[in-house]
Design a protein around this motif. Structure first.
Motif, short mmCIF file in Angstrom:
data_model
loop_
_atom_site.label_atom_id
_atom_site.label_comp_id
_atom_site.label_asym_id
_atom_site.label_seq_id
_atom_site.Cartn_x
_atom_site.Cartn_y
_atom_site.Cartn_z
N GLU A 37 48.11 12.27 -19.54
CA GLU A 37 46.83 12.56 -20.29
C GLU A 37 46.81 11.65 -21.51
O GLU A 37 45.70 11.35 -21.97
N GLN A 38 47.96 11.32 -22.30
CA GLN A 38 47.83 10.21 -23.21
C GLN A 38 47.34 9.10 -22.66
O GLN A 38 46.48 8.37 -23.52
N GLU A 83 43.45 9.27 -22.49
CA GLU A 83 43.05 9.45 -23.76
C GLU A 83 42.90 7.76 -24.54
O GLU A 83 42.03 7.56 -24.81
N TRP A 114 51.98 15.35 -19.40
CA TRP A 114 51.45 14.81 -20.94
C TRP A 114 51.40 13.22 -20.99
O TRP A 114 50.46 12.81 -21.65
N LYS A 124 51.08 9.38 -31.54
CA LYS A 124 51.19 10.87 -31.15
C LYS A 124 52.56 11.43 -30.97
O LYS A 124 53.17 10.62 -30.15
#
Length: 453
Positions: A56-57, A60, A53, A29
C-alpha cells in the motif's frame, strides 16, 4: 525530485522513508501493528499485515507527483526467518526470536556438533536459543518435518520483503553474519552442519548489499540489510580513521569495524559477538543491557525520592558530586574487576537508596555505575585495535552525565555524541547509492558534539 524509499522494520515500529539525493528525509510514515500468535499461542509478527502495508505504501509513493521513485531497499530486525514455498508464499508464522527454545533439542544439537564452546567460537554466536536464527530452522526441521519438506527457501526478513517486489530469492551476509549459528567465521563460509542436516539447499545464493535488481517497471530494488549492520554504514561512509560506535537503546552495543581479531570464549561469555558488514568485513561487537537497567533504576529512584519518572532529564553533570561519590565508593565500584561480574549485574541494583541525600546525587551514582559497566564492555572490543574516536548514538548520546563520564573514562580518545535521523534506514539507502544516486555522498550526514575530558 529523485528519491529512494526505505522500509525500516523494527519489532514495534514499521517505518517508510523517502530520502532525496542529499540523503535528507523528505517524506515518512510509521505504523504499529497488533501482533498475531503462532500455533503455540506465542506472540509473533503478522507477516500478512506487514506485506499488505508495504505494498500500500509503495503504491501511494508511486502516486506522489512531486517525487520520482528510483529505488527501494529494506532494513529490518534480525534473527527472523520466513519459510517460503516454490511460489514465494510463507508456509509458517514469522516465529518470534524471544520464543523459548526447547532445552532437549538445543542440547541434542550442540552435542552433535562438538559442544557449545567449540561451536560458539567457530560461529561467533553466543548460545542464545531462538536468537540464533539458524536454530529456528533446525527446530522447524525436527518438529515439523512435513512443513519443512515444502520449504523451498529460508529467507531472513529483509530478503523476504525484497522478494515480494522482485520475485527473486537471495541471502544477505549481514543477516547471516549476526549470532545466527550459520556462519563459520574462521573459514568465512557456512558451517558444515547446514549440509549435514540437508538445510544448505534451502538457503538461497548471496546478494551483495550494494547491488540492486531491476523490476519490470524499471524500479531498482535492494536485497535488504540487517538493521544493526545497516546503522554502521553512515559512519563508515563518513569516517576513515578507526572508531568505535556505541549504539545505545534498550541494549548498548559497542561496534568496532577496525577489530578483526578472532573472538575468544571469554569474550563470548561476556556477550561479545561478530557482525558482518555488507562489504563482508567483520565488526566485533559487545552488548550490555544498560538501557533496560537505566529504565528500571530511574523508576526505583522516582518512587524513593517522590519525583517524576523523567526527573533525570533535568540532572546535569556535576564534577563535585562525582568526585565525592568516587571518594566514598572507590573500593566498591572498582574492586569488581572481573568482566563477567561487572557485566552481568550493575552495582547500583544492590545499592541502598537511603544512603543518598538527594535524587541528583543518587542519579549521579547510577550513571557512574552504568559507565563503569560500559567501559568494561567497550574495552572488550577496543582491545588491541587502533581506535582513536568513540561515537555515541541513541538515547545516552543525549544524556550529559553519561557523555561526560565516558569522556573522562577515555582521556586518550575523542568522544562524540552523534546524532543523525534514522541511522539504519540511512545506511540501507547509502548501501545502494551507486545504483540510483549520481551525486557524491556528503561528508556532513552526522552531527557531532565533542565532549572534553
Amino acid at each position: 525530485m529523485n528519491v529512494v524509499a526505505i522500509f525500516d522494520i523494527g519489532k514495534t515500529n514499521k517505518k517508510v522513508f523517502l530520502f532525496n539525493e542529499k540523503y535528507e528525509i523528505v517524506w515518512e510514515k510509521s505504523v504499529n501493528f497488533e501482533e498475531t500468535v503462532d500455533e503455540d499461542g506465542f506472540p509473533c509478527e503478522n507477516i500478512v499485515l506487514l506485506k499488505n502495508w508495504m505494498l500500500e505504501q509503495l503504491s501511494e509513493i508511486k502516486s506522489l507527483t512531486n517525487y520520482v521513485l528510483k529505488a527501494v531497499n529494506f532494513s529490518t530486525y534480525g534473527a527472523s526467518f520466513v519459510y517460503v514455498d516454490k511460489d514465494g508464499n510463507p508456509l509458517t508464522p514469522l516465529y518470534n526470536y524471544l520464543k523459548e527454545y526447547p532445552e532437549a533439542l538445543k542440547d541434542e544439537f550442540y552435542n552433535k556438533y562438538k559442544g557449545k564452546q567449540v561451536f560458539a567460537l567457530k560461529t561467533a554466536s553466543p548460545v542464545l536459543g531462538s536468537l540464533n536464527s539458524g536454530m529456528q530452522i533446525y527446530r522447524l526441521k525436527e518438529e515439523q518435518p512435513e512443513v519443512f519438506t515444502k520449504v523451498k527457501y529460508c529467507l531472513h526478513l529483509p530478503q523476504y520483503l525484497s522478494s515480494i517486489l522482485t520475485g527473486e530469492f537471495f541471502t544477505d551476509i549481514t543477516s547471516v553474519g549476526c549470532h545466527t549459528n550459520l556462519w563459520n567465521f574462521r573459514k568465512m563460509k557456512y558451517h558444515k552442519w547446514l549440509k549435514k542436516e540437508n538445510i544448505i539447499d534451502r538457503i538461497p545464493p548471496f546478494h551483495y548489499g550494494k547491488d540492486t535488481i531491476k523490476t519490470k517497471d524499471g524500479l531498482l530494488v535492494g536485497g535488504g540489510l540487517h538493521d544493526s549492520s545497516s546503522a554502521i554504514i553512515p559512519y563508515t561512509a563518513n569516517f576513515t580513521e578507526p572508531f568505535v560506535l556505541l549504539s545505545t537503546g534498550t541494549w548498548s552495543i559497542s561496534l568496532n569495524p577496525f577489530n578483526n581479531k578472532e573472538l575468544t570464549f571469554d569474550e563470548l561469555e561476556a556477550d561479545c559477538l561478530c557482525y558482518l558488514q555488507y562489504i563482508e568485513k567483520p565488526v566485533k561487537a559487545a552488548r550490555l543491557f544498560s538501557g533496560n537497567v537505566h529504565e528500571v533504576q530511574t523508576k526505583r529512584l522516582a518512587e524513593h525520592f517522590n519525583v517524576p519518572i523523567d526527573a533525570y532529564k533535568e540532572v546535569y553533570y556535576d564534577k563535585k558530586i562525582t568526585a565525592s561519590l568516587r571518594a566514598i565508593n572507590y573500593s566498591i565500584v572498582f574492586s569488581k574487576k572481573t568482566n563477567s561480574g561487572v557485566l552481568s549485574e550493575c552495582v547500583f541494583e544492590k545499592r541502598n537508596l537511603s544512603d543518598f541525600k538527594s535524587y541528583d546525587i543518587a542519579y549521579h551514582q547510577l550513571m557512574l555505575d552504568l559507565v563503569e559497566q560500559q567501559v568494561n564492555s567497550t574495552n572488550l572490543i577496543i582491545h588491541n585495535s587502533p581506535v582513536k574516536k568513540i561515537f555515541v548514538d541513541g538515547g545516552f548520546s543525549k544524556n550529559s552525565l553519561f557523555m561526560n563520564l565516558l569522556a573522562e573514562a577515555y582521556p586518550e580518545m575523542e568522544v562524540y555524541a552523534a546524532s543523525m535521523a534514522q541511522a539504519s534506514a540511512l545506511g540501507a539507502a547509502l548501501a545502494i547509492h551507486d545504483s540510483w544516486n549520481t551525486k557524491p555522498i556528503q561528508n556532513d550526514l552526522i552531527d557531532l558534539k565533542f565532549f572534553k575530558h
